[in-house]
Design a protein around this motif. Structure first.
Motif, short mmCIF file in Angstrom:
data_model
loop_
_atom_site.label_atom_id
_atom_site.label_comp_id
_atom_site.label_asym_id
_atom_site.label_seq_id
_atom_site.Cartn_x
_atom_site.Cartn_y
_atom_site.Cartn_z
N GLU A 240 -9.21 -5.18 4.46
CA GLU A 240 -9.70 -3.79 4.42
C GLU A 240 -10.09 -3.26 5.80
O GLU A 240 -10.80 -2.26 5.90
N GLU B 100 0.82 -1.21 0.00
CA GLU B 100 0.00 0.00 0.00
C GLU B 100 0.85 1.26 0.00
O GLU B 100 0.34 2.35 -0.22
N LYS C 250 2.06 2.36 2.78
CA LYS C 250 1.55 3.01 3.99
C LYS C 250 2.07 2.34 5.25
O LYS C 250 2.45 1.18 5.25
#
Length: 135
Positions: A51, A9, A11
């Motif tokens: 998620e 990601e 992140k």
């Protein structure tokens, strides 16, 4: 207190127990976002899985979850004495949570990923604080 890096990601996610929030930023530290403030409690260990963001809430002594995209905070398990960390092995439908430490032996619990009764795993663990699953 908790940190997880997700290279795919680009992140990193972390909890700030003393500031009652969970944050996210790019791997270079830019674009810091407050992801969960309302309902975060005192987030300690965190796990970003699929998620969703799962965390050990030391304020309410619960394991909680919320979608990365937003929405309601859901309590998956409660009744811990001193919840420390959560972890989910890749491909699993089970959350592992550490409870205890300081003045009592630690206990490792399993919790269904969609919530439900926590089940202690046998054996004493000493006083662990964090979980790491290596694929």
């Amino acid at each position: 207190v908790g940190l997880q890096v997700i290279p795919a990601e680009g992140k990193m996610y972390w909890s700030e127990e003393s500031l009652n929030r969970i944050r996210r930023a790019n791997l270079d530290g830019s674009n810091i976002e407050n992801l969960i403030v309302t309902g975060a409690g005192k987030p300690r260990g965190i796990e970003v899985y699929g998620e969703s963001i799962y965390w050990a809430d030391r304020d309410s002594q619960t394991v909680r979850v919320r979608a990365k995209a937003g929405g309601a905070v859901i309590t998956l398990a409660s009744g811990f004495l001193f919840v420390q960390d959560v972890g989910i092995p890749e491909g699993s439908d089970t959350i592992y949570a550490i409870d205890g430490g300081i003045s009592q032996p630690g206990v490792l619990y399993t919790i269904p990923i969609n919530g439900g009764a926590k089940t202690p795993l046998p054996g004493l663990m000493g006083s662990p604080k964090h979980l790491v699953f290596v694929p």
